[in-house]
Design a protein around this motif. Structure first.
Motif, short mmCIF file in Angstrom:
data_model
loop_
_atom_site.label_atom_id
_atom_site.label_comp_id
_atom_site.label_asym_id
_atom_site.label_seq_id
_atom_site.Cartn_x
_atom_site.Cartn_y
_atom_site.Cartn_z
N ARG A 1 29.95 37.03 47.28
CA ARG A 1 30.83 35.65 47.00
C ARG A 1 29.36 34.66 46.52
NH1 ARG A 1 33.48 32.23 50.90
NH2 ARG A 1 31.62 31.02 51.02
N ILE A 2 29.90 34.42 45.55
CA ILE A 2 29.23 33.21 44.65
C ILE A 2 29.33 31.40 44.86
CG2 ILE A 2 27.09 32.26 42.60
CD1 ILE A 2 27.36 35.25 42.01
N ASP A 3 28.81 30.92 45.83
CA ASP A 3 28.97 29.59 45.68
C ASP A 3 28.38 28.72 45.12
OD1 ASP A 3 30.49 29.14 48.87
OD2 ASP A 3 29.01 30.71 48.65
N ARG B 1 34.21 40.75 33.62
CA ARG B 1 34.14 41.61 33.31
C ARG B 1 32.38 42.79 33.63
NH1 ARG B 1 35.69 39.18 28.08
NH2 ARG B 1 33.19 39.07 27.32
N ARG B 2 31.36 42.01 33.81
CA ARG B 2 30.36 42.75 34.20
C ARG B 2 30.01 42.97 36.02
NH1 ARG B 2 24.73 39.62 32.65
NH2 ARG B 2 22.48 41.44 33.62
N TYR B 3 30.70 41.79 36.85
CA TYR B 3 30.64 41.76 37.96
C TYR B 3 32.35 41.73 38.55
CZ TYR B 3 25.65 41.28 38.16
OH TYR B 3 24.29 41.41 37.25
N PRO B 4 33.44 42.93 38.33
CA PRO B 4 34.25 42.56 38.36
C PRO B 4 34.66 42.02 39.83
CG PRO B 4 33.66 44.63 38.42
CD PRO B 4 33.30 44.14 37.83
N GLN B 5 34.24 42.91 40.81
CA GLN B 5 34.24 42.92 42.35
C GLN B 5 33.58 41.03 43.38
OE1 GLN B 5 37.08 44.69 44.00
NE2 GLN B 5 36.33 45.61 41.68
N SER C 1 20.68 35.46 43.57
CA SER C 1 21.08 37.30 43.49
C SER C 1 21.18 37.23 42.81
CB SER C 1 22.82 37.14 44.69
OG SER C 1 23.03 36.58 43.90
N ARG C 2 21.37 39.38 42.11
CA ARG C 2 21.66 39.53 41.29
C ARG C 2 22.50 39.01 40.18
NH1 ARG C 2 21.23 45.85 39.99
NH2 ARG C 2 19.57 45.75 41.99
N PRO C 3 23.90 38.70 40.74
CA PRO C 3 25.11 38.02 39.93
C PRO C 3 25.37 36.97 39.67
CG PRO C 3 26.00 39.84 42.29
CD PRO C 3 24.22 39.18 42.42
N ALA C 4 24.06 36.02 40.59
CA ALA C 4 24.34 34.27 40.55
C ALA C 4 22.71 34.10 39.55
CB ALA C 4 23.52 33.98 42.17
#
Length: 301
Positions: A97-99, A120-124, A283-286
């Motif tokens: 999760r990203i806050d 589309r890049r990080y669906p979960q 984080s990488r997704p953030a």
């Protein structure tokens, strides 16, 4: 209570020995030599201060103390492995999760297309959005309630890293058919002829405008006052007056039937940007979301 310095690998060795019943097979299962495996067992016995393995010429088995230790630590080791594996999935963007803290007006305009691409890049990866005022966005980042924020950039601080992305000018908004529709631009002083709806005097937007008008020697044009942006949009769509809003606030679906004109003399705009703590690593997704938001905001610059 004194802290006992033990190694997780030694606990894994004891568990492997219990599972295989053989030093040779246990050493093979953890991919080390038999001598290195024996040292692990000896190290753990030294820490515990008792015999964990009973050795005879015919068989190897765990002592009652060893069996009790394996029984109590087996589930903990599984949970530890699961926790580390989950951390890895989060780091790779496979879950987690990203806050994010974000100005409400910016959330309206910027987030929908960005989140569509991010999904589309990080669906979960789930998003926890804290949409609020500029001051609360900054506070959420400072208190680590949000990994990063999208807010109004003010004076630089030692704790925050800020990246300016766009200027968001204030515009006058009204329903189609209003006399201002015939103009290309509107001067602030010309608003005195109309009933202008304003956000509350405690809002950062209102304070910025009032300070700019006072510096230019122009009287504030406010007539009605509302607490929330949604209330202002409702009044404007109903034809009850005209209102001054940040331009980005008019990019939402709720304002599709409103017209706007730029305000000038003076030009007043919010500086919108991304903020995060200097001592925090995204984080990488953030980090990816930060970049996507930067690109999207630049389109409004």
């Amino acid at each position: 209570m004194a802290i006992m310095n033990y190694r997780v690998d030694d606990l894994r060795a004891l568990t492997a020995l219990h599972r295989t019943g053989s030093f040779v097979r246990a050493a093979e299962s953890v991919h080390i030599t038999q001598s290195a495996f024996s040292r692990r067992i000896a190290q753990l016995e030294a820490v515990v201060g008792g015999t964990l393995v009973e050795r005879t010429t015919r068989r190897v088995s765990l002592s009652p103390l060893g069996l009790d230790l394996v029984r109590k630590t087996g589930l903990l080791l599984d949970q530890l492995d699961d926790a580390v594996a989950e951390a890895g999935r989060c780091a790779r963007g496979e879950s987690g999760r990203i806050d994010v803290a974000c100005l409400t007006t910016v959330a309206y305009a910027v987030l929908p297309p960005v989140l569509d691409a991010f999904r589309r890049r990080y669906p979960q990866v789930r998003l926890h959005l804290r949409d609020d005022t500029g001051q609360r966005v900054t506070q959420a980042v400072l208190s680590r309630e949000a990994e990063f924020g999208i807010g109004v950039l003010g004076h630089p601080t030692a704790e925050l890293l800020a990246e300016h992305c766009a200027d968001d000018p204030y515009v006058i908004a009204f329903r189609a058919g209003h006399p201002l529709q015939r103009r290309r631009r509107v001067a602030w002083k010309d608003l005195q002829s109309w009933r202008v709806v304003a956000l509350r005097s405690t809002s950062a937007n209102r304070q910025q405008i009032d300070e700019a008008l006072a510096a230019a020697g122009i009287a504030s044009p406010w007539f009605d006052e509302v607490e929330h942006l949604s209330s202002m949009l409702g009044l404007l769509r109903g034809g009850v007056g005209i209102g001054v809003l940040p331009r980005l606030a008019l990019h939402s679906g709720a304002a599709v039937d409103l017209l706007t004109r730029p305000l000038h003399s003076p030009d007043v705009a919010r500086r919108i940007g991304l903020i995060r703590r200097r001592d925090a690593t995204l984080s990488r997704p953030a980090e990816a979301l930060w970049g996507m938001l930067r690109e999207q905001l630049a389109r409004y610059a």
